[in-house]
Scaffold this active site. Structure first.
Site, PDB file in Angstrom:
ATOM      1  N   SER A 254       0.851  -1.182   0.000  1.00  0.00           N
ATOM      2  CA  SER A 254       0.000   0.000   0.000  1.00  0.00           C
ATOM      3  C   SER A 254       0.889   1.235   0.000  1.00  0.00           C
ATOM      4  O   SER A 254       2.121   1.120   0.010  1.00  0.00           O
ATOM      5  CB  SER A 254      -0.887   0.005   1.242  1.00  0.00           C
ATOM      6  OG  SER A 254      -0.085   0.323   2.362  1.00  0.00           O
ATOM      7  N   LYS A 255       0.246   2.371   0.024  1.00  0.00           N
ATOM      8  CA  LYS A 255       0.993   3.635  -0.032  1.00  0.00           C
ATOM      9  C   LYS A 255       2.019   3.745   1.089  1.00  0.00           C
ATOM     10  O   LYS A 255       3.026   4.421   0.944  1.00  0.00           O
ATOM     11  CB  LYS A 255       0.022   4.812   0.030  1.00  0.00           C
ATOM     12  CG  LYS A 255      -0.708   4.976  -1.284  1.00  0.00           C
ATOM     13  CD  LYS A 255      -1.496   6.260  -1.335  1.00  0.00           C
ATOM     14  CE  LYS A 255      -2.314   6.298  -2.615  1.00  0.00           C
ATOM     15  NZ  LYS A 255      -3.707   6.592  -2.397  1.00  0.00           N
ATOM     16  N   ARG A 256       1.709   3.093   2.214  1.00  0.00           N
ATOM     17  CA  ARG A 256       2.655   3.123   3.328  1.00  0.00           C
ATOM     18  C   ARG A 256       4.027   2.591   2.924  1.00  0.00           C
ATOM     19  O   ARG A 256       5.047   2.952   3.489  1.00  0.00           O
ATOM     20  CB  ARG A 256       2.151   2.219   4.464  1.00  0.00           C
ATOM     21  CG  ARG A 256       1.175   2.846   5.399  1.00  0.00           C
ATOM     22  CD  ARG A 256       0.854   1.898   6.534  1.00  0.00           C
ATOM     23  NE  ARG A 256       0.483   0.561   6.070  1.00  0.00           N
ATOM     24  CZ  ARG A 256       1.218  -0.531   6.232  1.00  0.00           C
ATOM     25  NH1 ARG A 256       2.355  -0.474   6.868  1.00  0.00           N
ATOM     26  NH2 ARG A 256       0.807  -1.690   5.765  1.00  0.00           N
TER      27      ARG A 256
END
Ligand code: GLU
Length: 485
Positions: A254-256
């Site tokens: 994910s963006k994390r």
């Protein structure tokens, strides 16, 4: 595979093009190329609220940039179009009428409140919520009556009861589902738009898709789709559900975890061939430990039976390593083209560099090529030429200038440099030996203080190359700035 292989990529144009989507597209493309089959790209845009043409354009451009070209579908056309779902509504309607006529689908007039109450009741009993089938056996007259009254409705499929729905997934193996848990799900919403699970079946069947290769997250949709294949009397294609992509912490990417869209990687100056090479290895395991694959090699070697069931881990260091490999294949002009936008963004290059600037930038990029794994890294590498307010980067670096011999070295270098007719990599190189001899110091005590005084760091390309690129004036300025001469 005796029948002609036909595969497809069917993105929903609802946002940035995720790296996982690109991987699905690539696997389909590689299967098509490997088997001499056909690769179709079509658009699943029935989610009207979230679908945009802009996103469709982004996806198409990203695919083209990656060289994942399609043989049939949006833009290129073909015999099975249109290739956008919202342009196929009439076609879908025909099949819905057929299903209704055959009693394989039915009108459902249950209200949201009724459905919610039913769901809560099931949940309270610890059951998985499934539609009860209340409207499945409504008398024909009642249905006609309700339709006449203009009651809102959805259309549901009449899923056969007490059956095992089995698929032999080419990646996941034999998987079974209970038809009672699938239930009579909605195939046409109250606004008349058919849902994804329904459209996708009609599209795949009417486009003669033989292998549905897509992300694992669609495995749970597959039993619904199988129910619809049967209801519509279409042959069921082979399925291959490719594992999720995880971050290094083994959580879903994910963006994390950093950049997740193809565009972000493009913007950072990654090369399309490197991304393709990297994506291919996200789930596909070649039968050797080879890691660098040309597109031709991928096409030749890629088969679904070597696609792993376990999740793929996105390792940015590996991508950087692969990208670096491809960066090193570039010639000076190509390297310059990859680096220029980043230099411009940093204010290190003009919008349209004139000949002299262009040549300098090209030489600089070339000199830095061992230090640039992907385009954006040129900025950090080029900083030594542009950022004048630098200090030695750390204590170890600062210590170099505290060496007893450093002032004399810098002084002699400054004098020798001033005496040169022209400052080039070739004319500068002999100066270092000359200083060693003249001052009777080891090479390290010559190179390091000069390097640190001139660049602020202890690493980088050959010092004579840096000095030549920086030019006499700036080098002298920095020698002065060191405060040692
Ligand atoms: N439109 C779906 C998606 O973007 C793909 C569905 C499919 O491949 O069947 O995830």
């Amino acid at each position: 595979m005796s029948q002609e292989v036909r595969v497809r990529f069917a993105p929903s144009p609802t946002g940035p093009f995720h790296i996982g989507g690109a991987r699905s597209a690539l696997f389909n493309y590689l299967v098509a190329k490997h088997t001499g089959g056909t690769f179709v790209v079509r658009v699943e845009d029935t989610d009207q609220k979230r679908s945009t043409r802009e996103s469709e354009e982004n996806i198409k451009n990203a695919l083209k940039w990656l060289g994942i070209n399609w043989d049939e579908g949006i833009d290129v056309g073909g015999p099975n179009g249109p290739y956008r779902q919202m342009e196929r509504l009439d076609l879908y309607k025909k099949y819905t009428e057929q299903l209704l006529a055959e009693g394989k689908a039915y009108y459902c007039f249950c209200t949201t409140e009724e459905l919610e109450a039913e769901k809560q009741e099931q949940l309270a009993k610890g059951e998985t919520p499934v539609y009860s089938g209340k409207c499945r056996d409504l008398p024909k007259e009642t249905v006609q009556q309700y339709l006449k009254e203009g009651r809102p409705y959805v259309i549901r499929v009449a899923t056969p009861k007490d059956q095992t729905i089995a698929i032999d997934d080419l990646v996941r193996g034999h998987v079974e589902f209970d038809s009672n848990k699938v239930g009579d799900f909605v195939i046409v919403k109250s606004d008349g738009i058919p849902v994804y699970n329904y459209c996708v079946v009609m599209d795949d069947a009417l486009m003669h898709i033989t292998h549905v290769i897509r992300a694992e997250e669609h495995l749970s949709n597959t039993p619904r789709q199988v129910v619809l294949y049967h209801a519509l009397g279409f042959p069921v294609p082979q399925f291959a559900h490719v594992s999720l992509i995880l971050g290094k912490d083994k959580k879903k990417m994910s963006k994390r975890h950093g950049a997740t869209s193809v565009q972000q990687y493009k913007d950072m100056g990654y090369l399309p061939d490197a991304i393709v090479n990297f994506l291919a290895l996200l789930g596909w395991t070649p039968d050797s430990d080879q890691e660098i694959f040309s597109r031709e090699e991928l096409i030749q070697q890629f088969t679904l039976d070597r696609v792993a069931k376990n999740p793929a881990v996105f390792d940015i260091e590996k991508l950087n390593w692969i990208n670096f490999h491809y960066m090193k294949q570039l010639d000076a002009d190509q390297l310059y083209a990859v680096c220029l936008p980043h230099l411009q963004k940093a204010g290190y290059a003009s919008e349209t560099p004139a000949e002299t600037e262009m040549q300098w930038l090209k030489d600089m990029c070339w000199a830095m090529r061992e230090h640039v794994q992907y385009g954006a890294q040129i900025v950090d590498a080029a900083k030594i030429f542009f950022a004048d307010d630098f200090k030695p980067e750390n204590e170890e670096t600062a210590a170099v200038l505290k060496e007893e011999t450093a002032p004399a070295v810098l002084k002699m270098f400054s004098e020798e440099l001033a005496a040169l007719d022209a400052v080039t990599a070739d004319t500068v190189q002999p100066l270092f030996k000359k200083i060693q001899k003249g001052l009777k110091v080891k090479g390290k005590f010559v190179y390091m203080p000069i390097r640190v005084a001139v660049t602020g760091v202890m690493h980088g390309p050959d010092l004579n190359v840096i000095v030549a690129l920086m030019g006499r004036h700036k080098v002298q300025e920095r020698l002065q700035q060191s405060g040692l001469i």
